[in-house]
Motif scaffolding. Structure first.
Motif, PDB file in Angstrom:
ATOM      1  N   ALA A 305       0.831  -1.211   0.000  1.00  0.00           N
ATOM      2  CA  ALA A 305       0.000   0.000   0.000  1.00  0.00           C
ATOM      3  C   ALA A 305       0.865   1.260   0.000  1.00  0.00           C
ATOM      4  N   GLN A 306       0.367   2.285  -0.666  1.00  0.00           N
ATOM      5  CA  GLN A 306       1.007   3.607  -0.712  1.00  0.00           C
ATOM      6  C   GLN A 306      -0.064   4.640  -0.358  1.00  0.00           C
ATOM      7  N   TYR A 307       0.192   5.428   0.694  1.00  0.00           N
ATOM      8  CA  TYR A 307      -0.803   6.391   1.162  1.00  0.00           C
ATOM      9  C   TYR A 307      -0.471   7.833   0.800  1.00  0.00           C
ATOM     10  N   GLY A 308       0.539   8.052  -0.040  1.00  0.00           N
ATOM     11  CA  GLY A 308       0.691   9.347  -0.687  1.00  0.00           C
ATOM     12  C   GLY A 308       1.670  10.338  -0.121  1.00  0.00           C
ATOM     13  N   TRP A 309       2.101  10.153   1.155  1.00  0.00           N
ATOM     14  CA  TRP A 309       3.002  11.148   1.734  1.00  0.00           C
ATOM     15  C   TRP A 309       4.330  11.132   0.984  1.00  0.00           C
ATOM     16  N   PRO A 310       4.968  12.285   0.750  1.00  0.00           N
ATOM     17  CA  PRO A 310       4.547  13.636   1.157  1.00  0.00           C
ATOM     18  C   PRO A 310       3.712  14.372   0.113  1.00  0.00           C
ATOM     19  N   TRP A 311       3.524  13.767  -1.059  1.00  0.00           N
ATOM     20  CA  TRP A 311       2.967  14.518  -2.186  1.00  0.00           C
ATOM     21  C   TRP A 311       1.465  14.757  -2.081  1.00  0.00           C
ATOM     22  N   VAL A 312       0.710  13.785  -1.566  1.00  0.00           N
ATOM     23  CA  VAL A 312      -0.744  13.934  -1.499  1.00  0.00           C
ATOM     24  C   VAL A 312      -1.241  13.487  -0.130  1.00  0.00           C
ATOM     25  N   TYR A 313      -2.431  13.939   0.226  1.00  0.00           N
ATOM     26  CA  TYR A 313      -3.084  13.459   1.433  1.00  0.00           C
ATOM     27  C   TYR A 313      -4.532  13.133   1.113  1.00  0.00           C
ATOM     28  N   TRP A 314      -5.038  12.184   1.851  1.00  0.00           N
ATOM     29  CA  TRP A 314      -6.424  11.704   1.676  1.00  0.00           C
ATOM     30  C   TRP A 314      -6.687  11.331   0.212  1.00  0.00           C
ATOM     31  N   LYS A 315      -5.726  10.629  -0.360  1.00  0.00           N
ATOM     32  CA  LYS A 315      -5.680  10.045  -1.702  1.00  0.00           C
ATOM     33  C   LYS A 315      -5.377  11.030  -2.818  1.00  0.00           C
ATOM     34  N   ASN A 316      -6.153  12.100  -2.955  1.00  0.00           N
ATOM     35  CA  ASN A 316      -6.023  12.908  -4.171  1.00  0.00           C
ATOM     36  C   ASN A 316      -5.890  14.406  -3.921  1.00  0.00           C
ATOM     37  N   ASN A 317      -5.498  14.802  -2.714  1.00  0.00           N
ATOM     38  CA  ASN A 317      -5.288  16.223  -2.420  1.00  0.00           C
ATOM     39  C   ASN A 317      -3.786  16.512  -2.476  1.00  0.00           C
ATOM     40  N   ILE A 318      -3.373  17.254  -3.465  1.00  0.00           N
ATOM     41  CA  ILE A 318      -1.951  17.501  -3.696  1.00  0.00           C
ATOM     42  C   ILE A 318      -1.449  18.583  -2.751  1.00  0.00           C
ATOM     43  N   ASP A 319      -0.309  18.307  -2.115  1.00  0.00           N
ATOM     44  CA  ASP A 319       0.346  19.291  -1.254  1.00  0.00           C
ATOM     45  C   ASP A 319       1.337  20.065  -2.108  1.00  0.00           C
ATOM     46  N   ARG A 320       0.969  21.292  -2.486  1.00  0.00           N
ATOM     47  CA  ARG A 320       1.772  22.093  -3.412  1.00  0.00           C
ATOM     48  C   ARG A 320       3.085  22.554  -2.816  1.00  0.00           C
ATOM     49  N   ARG A 321       3.280  22.384  -1.515  1.00  0.00           N
ATOM     50  CA  ARG A 321       4.512  22.830  -0.881  1.00  0.00           C
ATOM     51  C   ARG A 321       5.673  21.872  -1.142  1.00  0.00           C
ATOM     52  N   VAL A 322       5.379  20.634  -1.503  1.00  0.00           N
ATOM     53  CA  VAL A 322       6.420  19.613  -1.640  1.00  0.00           C
ATOM     54  C   VAL A 322       7.253  19.887  -2.882  1.00  0.00           C
ATOM     55  N   GLU A 323       8.564  19.948  -2.711  1.00  0.00           N
ATOM     56  CA  GLU A 323       9.471  20.241  -3.820  1.00  0.00           C
ATOM     57  C   GLU A 323       9.926  18.992  -4.556  1.00  0.00           C
ATOM     58  N   ALA A 324       9.946  17.859  -3.896  1.00  0.00           N
ATOM     59  CA  ALA A 324      10.390  16.623  -4.549  1.00  0.00           C
ATOM     60  C   ALA A 324       9.418  16.249  -5.669  1.00  0.00           C
ATOM     61  N   PRO A 325       9.928  15.813  -6.815  1.00  0.00           N
ATOM     62  CA  PRO A 325       9.042  15.433  -7.928  1.00  0.00           C
ATOM     63  C   PRO A 325       8.109  14.295  -7.529  1.00  0.00           C
ATOM     64  N   MET A 326       6.850  14.432  -7.918  1.00  0.00           N
ATOM     65  CA  MET A 326       5.857  13.415  -7.583  1.00  0.00           C
ATOM     66  C   MET A 326       6.024  12.199  -8.498  1.00  0.00           C
ATOM     67  N   PRO A 327       5.977  10.990  -7.954  1.00  0.00           N
ATOM     68  CA  PRO A 327       6.029   9.793  -8.805  1.00  0.00           C
ATOM     69  C   PRO A 327       4.860   9.761  -9.790  1.00  0.00           C
ATOM     70  N   ALA A 328       5.114   9.213 -10.963  1.00  0.00           N
ATOM     71  CA  ALA A 328       4.078   9.145 -11.993  1.00  0.00           C
ATOM     72  C   ALA A 328       2.902   8.306 -11.507  1.00  0.00           C
ATOM     73  N   PHE A 329       1.701   8.798 -11.800  1.00  0.00           N
ATOM     74  CA  PHE A 329       0.444   8.092 -11.523  1.00  0.00           C
ATOM     75  C   PHE A 329       0.198   7.852 -10.039  1.00  0.00           C
ATOM     76  N   LEU A 330       0.834   8.642  -9.156  1.00  0.00           N
ATOM     77  CA  LEU A 330       0.679   8.413  -7.718  1.00  0.00           C
ATOM     78  C   LEU A 330      -0.776   8.504  -7.285  1.00  0.00           C
ATOM     79  N   ILE A 331      -1.498   9.524  -7.780  1.00  0.00           N
ATOM     80  CA  ILE A 331      -2.886   9.710  -7.350  1.00  0.00           C
ATOM     81  C   ILE A 331      -3.736   8.501  -7.749  1.00  0.00           C
ATOM     82  N   GLU A 332      -3.395   7.873  -8.875  1.00  0.00           N
ATOM     83  CA  GLU A 332      -4.186   6.728  -9.327  1.00  0.00           C
ATOM     84  C   GLU A 332      -4.058   5.542  -8.374  1.00  0.00           C
ATOM     85  N   TYR A 333      -2.857   5.341  -7.792  1.00  0.00           N
ATOM     86  CA  TYR A 333      -2.715   4.151  -6.946  1.00  0.00           C
ATOM     87  C   TYR A 333      -2.582   4.446  -5.453  1.00  0.00           C
TER      88      TYR A 333
END
Length: 485
Positions: A305-333
């Motif tokens: 399981a992947q719960y999204g930290w640090p890039w997203v919270y509660w599945k699909n809410n993106i945290d715009r403060r995060v500077e690290a590149p988001m993994p591809a398709f993270l919100i989907e899984y």
């Protein structure tokens, strides 16, 4: 204008800036939602309000008078099981009824602690009673006469480093330091550990979240270790988070470890859902998005399981403060947590109802959670023990129900901070209160022991044996994913 006058004006301006900064810290972000609004299976998620300076509203511990106790829910009674302990945190009851507790604090920090935010957090944790030298002891408490009070106390070992999690099986005691998982030979009833431990695996050391809770699976074949992040949103670099914000699995037969689940900012309590057989955990979510965000949560943890930290919270809410590149398709899984426990409540200890528990019919089918209490919400949240009801299939329902409250005084202070929950051998619920140095015992007087809980099992989906059209295949896969969610 003279140099002296310029210096005086500069000093006055600096004082004014400091006064305004202090006023801002004291004022902070006022919550618009109640804790209940941001709790349950469908919490209200406010718009994020990014903060440069965190909201500060810490409740300073003042302790309990000798005649005081938390307020128990109707039908329950609370008393002191043990007191005079130095910062007790994790509890574990052995099969013979002895209760183990780690007396512990954070390890010493090296360097500058990571910047302004960490410096502020350090000051606040000191005010909250969480700083200081770690006792580093594993203590055994024994209620030999069965009267509900531990009259015997033994230090099993003091050769530990910020210990947290405890587990026991087949003559072996497992203890998690902040930086390693250890195994001690230990026979039930012994009052001292003299043998040297075996180190099973290294763990990422310290960090902002240093507790390392552990749990054995029901077959005693694997140890699961919760490891929190080193930061709020990976602001120290994503490399600093390697192996963190995760639950690890250690195979006792093979002597190998692997990451079991990721994207969990600070997982804490671990327990097995008796109705579904799944591993569940409590998780502390990110800070500095306002008093109403982000809710800590309770969730199942399937393997991978992947719960999204640090890039997203509660599945699909993106945290715009995060500077690290988001993994591809993270919100989907990325997975959506199962149950919100409220913003900044600091959910820690977790136990499910189990056979022998004596909490009465009202608290017979669910989970008990210690909410340690917020330092950055206005007004404060948590500082209690709550119960989350579950249905017959092992899914959470409704809103958290208070079990123990009254820790907050209403005057900006708190008498204590509930940290961990565990079942005593007689079916009472034990609650560690770290800043007060007390372990509370909660029970429904006269309640019958809970009978064995029946595991709910459904039929597996049949395997897909042929490819169909695109629409049919999509629907089949969607149904399959929804069932195993």
């Amino acid at each position: 204008m003279s140099t002296k006058r310029k210096i005086l004006i500069g000093v006055l301006l600096l004082i004014l800036v400091l006064i305004f900064a202090a006023a801002w810290i004291v004022q902070g972000d006022e919550a618009d939602l109640t804790v209940a609004d941001v709790s349950g299976t469908d919490p209200t998620l406010a718009e994020p309000d990014s903060e440069t300076i965190p909201t500060v509203r810490i409740a300073e511990p003042v302790g309990w008078a000798s005649d005081e106790a938390p307020r128990a829910a109707e039908g329950l009674a609370v008393a002191r099981f043990a007191e005079g302990l130095e910062h007790p945190r994790v509890l574990h009851t052995l099969p013979n009824g002895d209760v183990l507790v780690t007396l512990t604090r954070a390890p010493k920090r090296e360097g500058d602690g990571g910047g302004f935010t960490d410096w502020i957090a350090g000051l606040l944790m000191s005010r909250a009673g969480a700083r200081g030298e770690s006792p580093d002891e594993l203590v055994l408490l024994r209620d030999a006469d069965g009267n509900g009070t531990a009259e015997q106390r033994f230090v099993l070992t003091g050769d530990l480093e910020s210990p947290s999690g405890i587990a026991w099986a087949d003559g072996t005691l497992y203890v998690a330091n902040h930086d390693a998982l250890l195994a001690f030979p230990y026979e039930l009833g012994a009052t001292q550990i003299v043998a040297e431990p075996r180190k099973l695996m290294d763990l990422p050391a310290g960090g902002n979240h240093w507790m390392r809770n552990i749990a054995l699976d029901p077959e005693d074949r694997h140890v699961y270790v919760a490891v929190g992040s080193a930061s709020n949103i990976a602001e120290k670099g994503i490399e600093a988070e390697e192996g963190r914000a995760a639950i690890w699995e250690y195979d006792l037969e093979q002597g190998r470890q692997r990451i079991y689940a990721t994207g969990l900012r600070n997982p804490n309590g671990l327990d097995w859902n008796p109705w579904s057989g799944e591993l569940w955990t409590t998780v502390n979510e990110r800070d500095m998005l306002g008093s109403d965000l982000v809710p800590d949560y309770l969730t199942n943890v399937p393997i991978g399981a992947q719960y999204g930290w640090p890039w997203v919270y509660w599945k699909n809410n993106i945290d715009r403060r995060v500077e690290a590149p988001m993994p591809a398709f993270l919100i989907e899984y990325a997975r959506r947590p199962e149950y919100a426990l409220g913003p900044h409540v600091a959910a820690l200890g977790l136990v499910f109802s189990e056979e022998g528990a004596r909490m009465g019919p009202r608290f017979a089918q669910g989970a008990f959670i210690a909410r340690h209490g917020s330092w950055n919400r206005k007004p404060p949240a948590g500082y209690d023990v709550v119960y989350v009801a579950f249905d017959d299939r092992g899914n959470p329902l409704g809103k958290p129900v208070p079990v123990l409250s009254g820790f907050l005084t209403g005057e900006g202070t708190t008498r204590g901070r509930p940290t961990w929950v565990e079942w005593a051998g007689d079916g009472a619920l034990l609650v560690s209160d770290d800043t007060a140095g007390i372990i509370w015992r909660v029970i429904a007087p006269g309640a019958e022991p809970l009978p064995a809980i029946e595991r709910r099992q459904g039929d597996s989906l049949p395997p897909q044996r042929e490819l169909g059209g695109s629409t049919a295949t999509f629907e089949d896969d969607y149904a399959r994913e929804d069932v195993v969610r």
